[in-house]
Design an enzyme around this catalytic site. Structure first.
Site, mmCIF file in Angstrom:
data_model
loop_
_atom_site.group_PDB
_atom_site.id
_atom_site.type_symbol
_atom_site.label_atom_id
_atom_site.label_comp_id
_atom_site.label_asym_id
_atom_site.label_seq_id
_atom_site.Cartn_x
_atom_site.Cartn_y
_atom_site.Cartn_z
ATOM 1 N N ASN A 9 5.552 6.000 -4.710
ATOM 2 C CA ASN A 9 5.836 4.661 -5.228
ATOM 3 C C ASN A 9 5.214 4.579 -6.617
ATOM 4 O OD1 ASN A 9 6.037 1.959 -5.817
ATOM 5 N ND2 ASN A 9 4.508 1.286 -4.308
ATOM 6 N N TRP A 10 6.070 4.661 -7.626
ATOM 7 C CA TRP A 10 5.540 4.711 -8.997
ATOM 8 C C TRP A 10 5.092 3.340 -9.493
ATOM 9 C CZ3 TRP A 10 9.301 8.295 -12.281
ATOM 10 C CH2 TRP A 10 9.357 9.550 -11.676
ATOM 11 N N LYS A 11 5.414 2.287 -8.766
ATOM 12 C CA LYS A 11 5.116 0.912 -9.202
ATOM 13 C C LYS A 11 5.657 0.708 -10.629
ATOM 14 C CE LYS A 11 1.176 1.046 -6.179
ATOM 15 N NZ LYS A 11 -0.011 0.357 -5.705
ATOM 16 N N GLU A 97 2.085 -5.699 -2.502
ATOM 17 C CA GLU A 97 2.066 -6.338 -3.827
ATOM 18 C C GLU A 97 3.203 -7.355 -3.945
ATOM 19 O OE1 GLU A 97 1.905 -2.718 -6.136
ATOM 20 O OE2 GLU A 97 -0.114 -2.364 -5.376
ATOM 21 N N GLU A 168 0.128 0.267 5.480
ATOM 22 C CA GLU A 168 -0.671 0.325 4.256
ATOM 23 C C GLU A 168 -1.735 -0.770 4.301
ATOM 24 O OE1 GLU A 168 1.605 2.405 0.889
ATOM 25 O OE2 GLU A 168 2.018 0.281 0.756
ATOM 26 N N GLY A 174 -4.725 1.486 -3.935
ATOM 27 C CA GLY A 174 -5.179 1.539 -5.327
ATOM 28 C C GLY A 174 -6.669 1.343 -5.498
ATOM 29 N N SER A 210 -4.472 5.033 -1.027
ATOM 30 C CA SER A 210 -5.356 6.019 -1.653
ATOM 31 C C SER A 210 -5.274 7.405 -1.007
ATOM 32 C CB SER A 210 -6.801 5.504 -1.672
ATOM 33 O OG SER A 210 -6.876 4.308 -2.434
ATOM 34 N N GLY A 231 0.869 6.014 -3.949
ATOM 35 C CA GLY A 231 0.906 5.277 -5.212
ATOM 36 C C GLY A 231 0.355 6.109 -6.355
ATOM 37 N N GLY A 232 -0.911 5.898 -6.674
ATOM 38 C CA GLY A 232 -1.534 6.550 -7.836
ATOM 39 C C GLY A 232 -1.331 8.054 -7.889
HETATM 40 C C1 PEP Z 1 1.054 2.050 -2.599
HETATM 41 O O1 PEP Z 1 1.123 1.345 -3.585
HETATM 42 O O2 PEP Z 1 1.972 2.016 -1.765
HETATM 43 C C2 PEP Z 1 -0.124 2.913 -2.446
HETATM 44 C C3 PEP Z 1 -0.325 3.465 -1.294
HETATM 45 O O3 PEP Z 1 -0.931 3.062 -3.556
HETATM 46 P P1 PEP Z 1 -2.206 4.059 -3.693
HETATM 47 O O4 PEP Z 1 -1.784 5.391 -3.129
HETATM 48 O O5 PEP Z 1 -2.474 4.108 -5.154
HETATM 49 O O6 PEP Z 1 -3.300 3.453 -2.916
#
Ligand code: PEP
Length: 254
Positions: A9-11, A97, A168, A174, A210, A231-232
């Protein structure tokens, strides 16, 4: 048999150059995650470039949200049919989000999920509790409420047939703080139990929050964690590929 799935998920990150480099890196490392379903969800405007760069690679792609409407005067929205016609396969729905900042309620996520399925997209429905809710020992209650919006639909069995869930915990997204494998497994098992029946056995439930190359293997070793929503760490091809490769560990048991 549940094929492991890892989705990035590149956001609201990226540029044309970054998207090309990231996708090239993912495609070049394909042999490292053989057998794992892999996908990326960039911002809408990068979809054409991502589609072109991933063509023929087997890496899936899609969007981070979709309208609950079919078409019409909905400025700023993108419909499921548009995404499908363009070639998308995936769509993330109900990300925390969106729930926290854009008013995506449980009921709205079900409407979006319906549109996605009606157009032939594979929805990835996100659920998860905030830190406050976890501290108040309300994790199961919150996740159950989010799930029940779907399970209480008259055609829930049909909706569950073409769906991926992502657990999640909001406090882990994040933040660098990951749920322990045992914490995540407990909620995944709870989700599978609440769904019940043969649908539960077939449903892929991803963990997100994360996930990094250093913790992916231990999370993916849990019996009910079928992969990850990343995400990140999905913004660097080496990290994302390492996480996809970690999901190969599930193939022997999948
Ligand atoms: C996400 O936004 O779905 C996510 C899991 O982000 P991160 O891996 O950065 O916690």
């Amino acid at each position: 048999m549940r094929t492991p799935l890892v989705v990035g998920n590149w956001k609201m990150h990226g540029s044309c150059a970054m998207a090309r480099e990231l996708c090239d890196g993912i495609v070049a490392a394909r042999s490292q995650y053989d057998g794992v379903d892999v996908g990326v969800c960039p911002p809408y405007v990068l979809l054409p470039l991502v589609a072109e760069t991933l063509r023929g690679s087997g890496v899936r792609w899609g969007a981070q949200d979709v309208s609950e409407q079919v078409s019409g005067a909905y400025t700023g929205e993108v419909s499921a049919a548009m995404l499908k016609e363009f070639g998308a396969e995936l769509v993330i729905i109900g990300h925390s989000e969106r729930r926290a900042m854009y008013g995506d309620t449980d009921a709205l996520t079900v409407l979006k999920l319906r549109q996605a399925q009606a157009s032939g997209l594979l929805p990835i429905l996100c659920v998860g509790e905030t830190l406050e809710e976890r501290k108040a020992d309300r994790t199961e209650q919150v996740v159950a409420r989010q799930l029940d919006a779907l399970l209480q639909q008259a055609d829930a069995a049909a909706l569950l047939e073409r769906l991926v869930l992502a657990y999640e915990p909001v406090w882990a997204i994040g933040t660098g703080e990951t749920a322990t494998p045992a914490q995540a497994q407990a909620v995944h098992a709870f989700i599978r139990g609440r769904i019940g029946g043969s649908a539960a056995g077939a449903l892929r439930i991803l963990y997100g929050g994360s996930v990094k190359p250093g913790n992916a293997s231990e999370l993916f070793a849990m019996p009910d964690i079928d992969g990850g929503l990343i995400g990140g760490a999905a913004l660097k091809s080496e990290d994302f590929v390492a996480i996809c490769a970690a999901a190969r560990g599930r193939l022997a048991t999948a």
